[in-house]
Write a protein that holds these residues in place. Structure first.
Motif, PDB file in Angstrom:
ATOM      1  N   SER A  14       8.362   5.135 -21.519  1.00 43.03           N
ATOM      2  CA  SER A  14       9.156   4.190 -22.314  1.00 43.03           C
ATOM      3  C   SER A  14       8.273   3.296 -23.187  1.00 43.03           C
ATOM      4  N   SER A  15       7.048   3.026 -22.744  1.00 36.39           N
ATOM      5  CA  SER A  15       6.163   2.143 -23.519  1.00 36.39           C
ATOM      6  C   SER A  15       5.435   2.883 -24.633  1.00 36.39           C
ATOM      7  N   GLY A  16       5.262   4.200 -24.457  1.00 34.03           N
ATOM      8  CA  GLY A  16       4.516   4.964 -25.449  1.00 34.03           C
ATOM      9  C   GLY A  16       3.019   4.841 -25.291  1.00 34.03           C
ATOM     10  N   GLY A  17       2.580   4.089 -24.298  1.00 37.22           N
ATOM     11  CA  GLY A  17       1.151   3.898 -24.079  1.00 37.22           C
ATOM     12  C   GLY A  17       0.605   4.823 -23.007  1.00 37.22           C
ATOM     13  N   ASP A  18      -0.624   4.554 -22.607  1.00 40.01           N
ATOM     14  CA  ASP A  18      -1.245   5.340 -21.545  1.00 40.01           C
ATOM     15  C   ASP A  18      -0.736   4.895 -20.182  1.00 40.01           C
ATOM     16  N   PRO A  19      -0.708   5.787 -19.210  1.00 38.60           N
ATOM     17  CA  PRO A  19      -0.318   5.393 -17.848  1.00 38.60           C
ATOM     18  C   PRO A  19      -1.384   4.512 -17.217  1.00 38.60           C
ATOM     19  N   ASN A  20      -0.958   3.735 -16.227  1.00 38.52           N
ATOM     20  CA  ASN A  20      -1.909   2.896 -15.518  1.00 38.52           C
ATOM     21  C   ASN A  20      -2.958   3.755 -14.823  1.00 38.52           C
ATOM     22  N   ILE A  21      -4.189   3.266 -14.794  1.00 38.54           N
ATOM     23  CA  ILE A  21      -5.265   3.977 -14.102  1.00 38.54           C
ATOM     24  C   ILE A  21      -4.988   3.941 -12.602  1.00 38.54           C
ATOM     25  N   SER A  22      -5.304   5.024 -11.934  1.00 38.16           N
ATOM     26  CA  SER A  22      -5.058   5.083 -10.493  1.00 38.16           C
ATOM     27  C   SER A  22      -5.875   4.018  -9.762  1.00 38.16           C
ATOM     28  N   ASP A  23      -5.379   3.634  -8.581  1.00 38.30           N
ATOM     29  CA  ASP A  23      -6.057   2.609  -7.785  1.00 38.30           C
ATOM     30  C   ASP A  23      -7.206   3.173  -6.966  1.00 38.30           C
ATOM     31  N   ALA A  24      -7.226   4.493  -6.789  1.00 35.72           N
ATOM     32  CA  ALA A  24      -8.311   5.104  -6.022  1.00 35.72           C
ATOM     33  C   ALA A  24      -8.375   6.592  -6.314  1.00 35.72           C
ATOM     34  N   LEU A  25      -9.577   7.133  -6.208  1.00 35.36           N
ATOM     35  CA  LEU A  25      -9.759   8.575  -6.187  1.00 35.36           C
ATOM     36  C   LEU A  25      -9.756   9.014  -4.732  1.00 35.36           C
ATOM     37  N   THR A  26      -9.290  10.225  -4.478  1.00 37.32           N
ATOM     38  CA  THR A  26      -9.162  10.666  -3.090  1.00 37.32           C
ATOM     39  C   THR A  26      -9.840  12.020  -2.874  1.00 37.32           C
ATOM     40  N   ILE A  27     -10.259  12.245  -1.640  1.00 40.80           N
ATOM     41  CA  ILE A  27     -10.742  13.547  -1.190  1.00 40.80           C
ATOM     42  C   ILE A  27      -9.881  13.946  -0.004  1.00 40.80           C
ATOM     43  N   ASN A  28      -9.169  15.043  -0.144  1.00 38.95           N
ATOM     44  CA  ASN A  28      -8.217  15.492   0.881  1.00 38.95           C
ATOM     45  C   ASN A  28      -7.246  14.378   1.280  1.00 38.95           C
ATOM     46  N   GLY A  29      -6.796  13.633   0.259  1.00 36.55           N
ATOM     47  CA  GLY A  29      -5.777  12.608   0.475  1.00 36.55           C
ATOM     48  C   GLY A  29      -6.294  11.267   0.936  1.00 36.55           C
ATOM     49  N   GLN A  30      -7.601  11.127   1.119  1.00 34.12           N
ATOM     50  CA  GLN A  30      -8.157   9.875   1.623  1.00 34.12           C
ATOM     51  C   GLN A  30      -9.061   9.222   0.582  1.00 34.12           C
ATOM     52  N   PRO A  31      -8.951   7.865   0.414  1.00 38.05           N
ATOM     53  CA  PRO A  31      -9.878   7.153  -0.469  1.00 38.05           C
ATOM     54  C   PRO A  31     -11.290   7.164   0.132  1.00 38.05           C
ATOM     55  N   GLY A  32     -12.266   6.920  -0.703  1.00 40.78           N
ATOM     56  CA  GLY A  32     -13.646   6.886  -0.225  1.00 40.78           C
ATOM     57  C   GLY A  32     -13.981   5.603   0.513  1.00 40.78           C
ATOM     58  N   ASP A  33     -15.193   5.547   1.041  1.00 37.47           N
ATOM     59  CA  ASP A  33     -15.615   4.416   1.868  1.00 37.47           C
ATOM     60  C   ASP A  33     -15.725   3.098   1.113  1.00 37.47           C
ATOM     61  N   LEU A  34     -15.774   3.159  -0.211  1.00 37.56           N
ATOM     62  CA  LEU A  34     -15.948   1.927  -0.986  1.00 37.56           C
ATOM     63  C   LEU A  34     -14.635   1.189  -1.216  1.00 37.56           C
ATOM     64  N   TYR A  35     -13.508   1.789  -0.824  1.00 41.25           N
ATOM     65  CA  TYR A  35     -12.215   1.135  -1.003  1.00 41.25           C
ATOM     66  C   TYR A  35     -11.831   0.379   0.267  1.00 41.25           C
ATOM     67  N   ASN A  36     -11.038  -0.681   0.064  1.00 44.15           N
ATOM     68  CA  ASN A  36     -10.527  -1.421   1.221  1.00 44.15           C
ATOM     69  C   ASN A  36      -9.617  -0.512   2.052  1.00 44.15           C
ATOM     70  N   CYS A  37      -9.626  -0.719   3.355  1.00 42.37           N
ATOM     71  CA  CYS A  37      -8.764   0.025   4.280  1.00 42.37           C
ATOM     72  C   CYS A  37      -8.923   1.537   4.072  1.00 42.37           C
ATOM     73  N   SER A  38     -10.155   1.988   4.021  1.00 44.92           N
ATOM     74  CA  SER A  38     -10.397   3.402   3.723  1.00 44.92           C
ATOM     75  C   SER A  38     -10.408   4.290   4.950  1.00 44.92           C
ATOM     76  N   LYS A  39     -10.176   3.722   6.133  1.00 43.71           N
ATOM     77  CA  LYS A  39     -10.125   4.559   7.329  1.00 43.71           C
ATOM     78  C   LYS A  39      -8.899   5.475   7.283  1.00 43.71           C
ATOM     79  N   GLU A  40      -8.973   6.583   7.995  1.00 46.27           N
ATOM     80  CA  GLU A  40      -7.876   7.551   7.983  1.00 46.27           C
ATOM     81  C   GLU A  40      -6.577   6.905   8.426  1.00 46.27           C
ATOM     82  N   GLY A  41      -5.522   7.143   7.648  1.00 48.09           N
ATOM     83  CA  GLY A  41      -4.210   6.582   7.973  1.00 48.09           C
ATOM     84  C   GLY A  41      -3.996   5.207   7.377  1.00 48.09           C
ATOM     85  N   ASN A  42      -4.967   4.709   6.610  1.00 47.05           N
ATOM     86  CA  ASN A  42      -4.838   3.396   5.998  1.00 47.05           C
ATOM     87  C   ASN A  42      -4.976   3.447   4.491  1.00 47.05           C
TER      88      ASN A  42
END
Length: 210
Positions: free
Chosen positions: A182-210
């Motif tokens: 609707s805005s015609g602009g770019d989508p928001n950048i993702s909050d994290a990159l993931t490996i097999n569905g999990q964020p990396g260790d540098l993100y907050n609450c990066s333990k499995e299931g969090n």
């Protein structure tokens, strides 16, 4: 030999041939149930669309030349199709997945049986949703082994460990999608990159299931 005995033996032979033929043409069946499930990442919880409640989705294991049947049940809230990325589907595009191109989307509450033909593919591909941005959470690997009776063109691997790279947004995916349309602009950048569905260790609450 009495006629009844001959008929009995003929029937037994036909039954045996029929059973062998059925086994020779047996195909793997998968059940994909599209439904929402709660997942927690980056210290917050939201509902995402999944296949069978899994994120990422289940791996599909086949051999080169196999044909599989996938029954897709859409228990989500949006139209969805499933695409078999990199699979050629020779002379059978009707279950390839791109909505409104090779097939109609599966509506909420609907079901669609997809026949997936693996012809000359070998290696690792992936399957994913092909409607809007539902592929952000609806995806999984396809592991294609050499044709039965043949071998790898290199030493056989000790193990298979699929590595799926993805992105995670705290925002609802459909809301994000329609907001940037609707805005015609770019989508928001993702909050994290993931490996097999999990964020990396540098993100907050990066333990499995969090």
């Amino acid at each position: 030999m009495r006629t009844s005995t001959i008929v009995f033996h003929i029937l037994c032979f036909l039954l045996l041939v029929g059973c062998c033929s059925h086994r020779a043409h047996a195909r793997k069946h998968y059940k994909f149930e599209l439904r929402e499930a709660e997942y927690t990442r980056l210290c917050s919880t939201k509902k995402i669309l999944t296949v069978n409640g899994r994120f990422p989705g289940q791996p599909i294991h086949v051999n080169k030349g196999d044909t599989i049947i996938v029954d897709v049940y859409n228990k989500g809230n949006y139209n969805v199709t499933i695409h078999w990325h990199g699979v050629r589907m020779p002379r059978y595009p009707w279950a390839d997945g791109p909505e409104y191109i090779t097939q109609c989307p599966i509506p909420p509450g609907g079901k669609f049986r997809q026949k997936v033909i693996f012809s000359d593919e070998e290696g690792t591909l992936w399957w994913h949703a092909h409607s809007n941005w539902t592929r952000a959470t609806v995806h999984g690997p396809i592991i294609i082994y050499p044709k039965k009776g043949s071998s790898y063109p290199f030493p056989k691997p000790v193990a298979d460990v699929p590595i799926i790279l993805g992105e995670w947004w705290k925002e609802d995916i459909e809301t994000l999608y329609y907001n940037f349309l609707s805005s015609g602009g770019d989508p928001n950048i993702s909050d994290a990159l993931t490996i097999n569905g999990q964020p990396g260790d540098l993100y907050n609450c990066s333990k499995e299931g969090n």
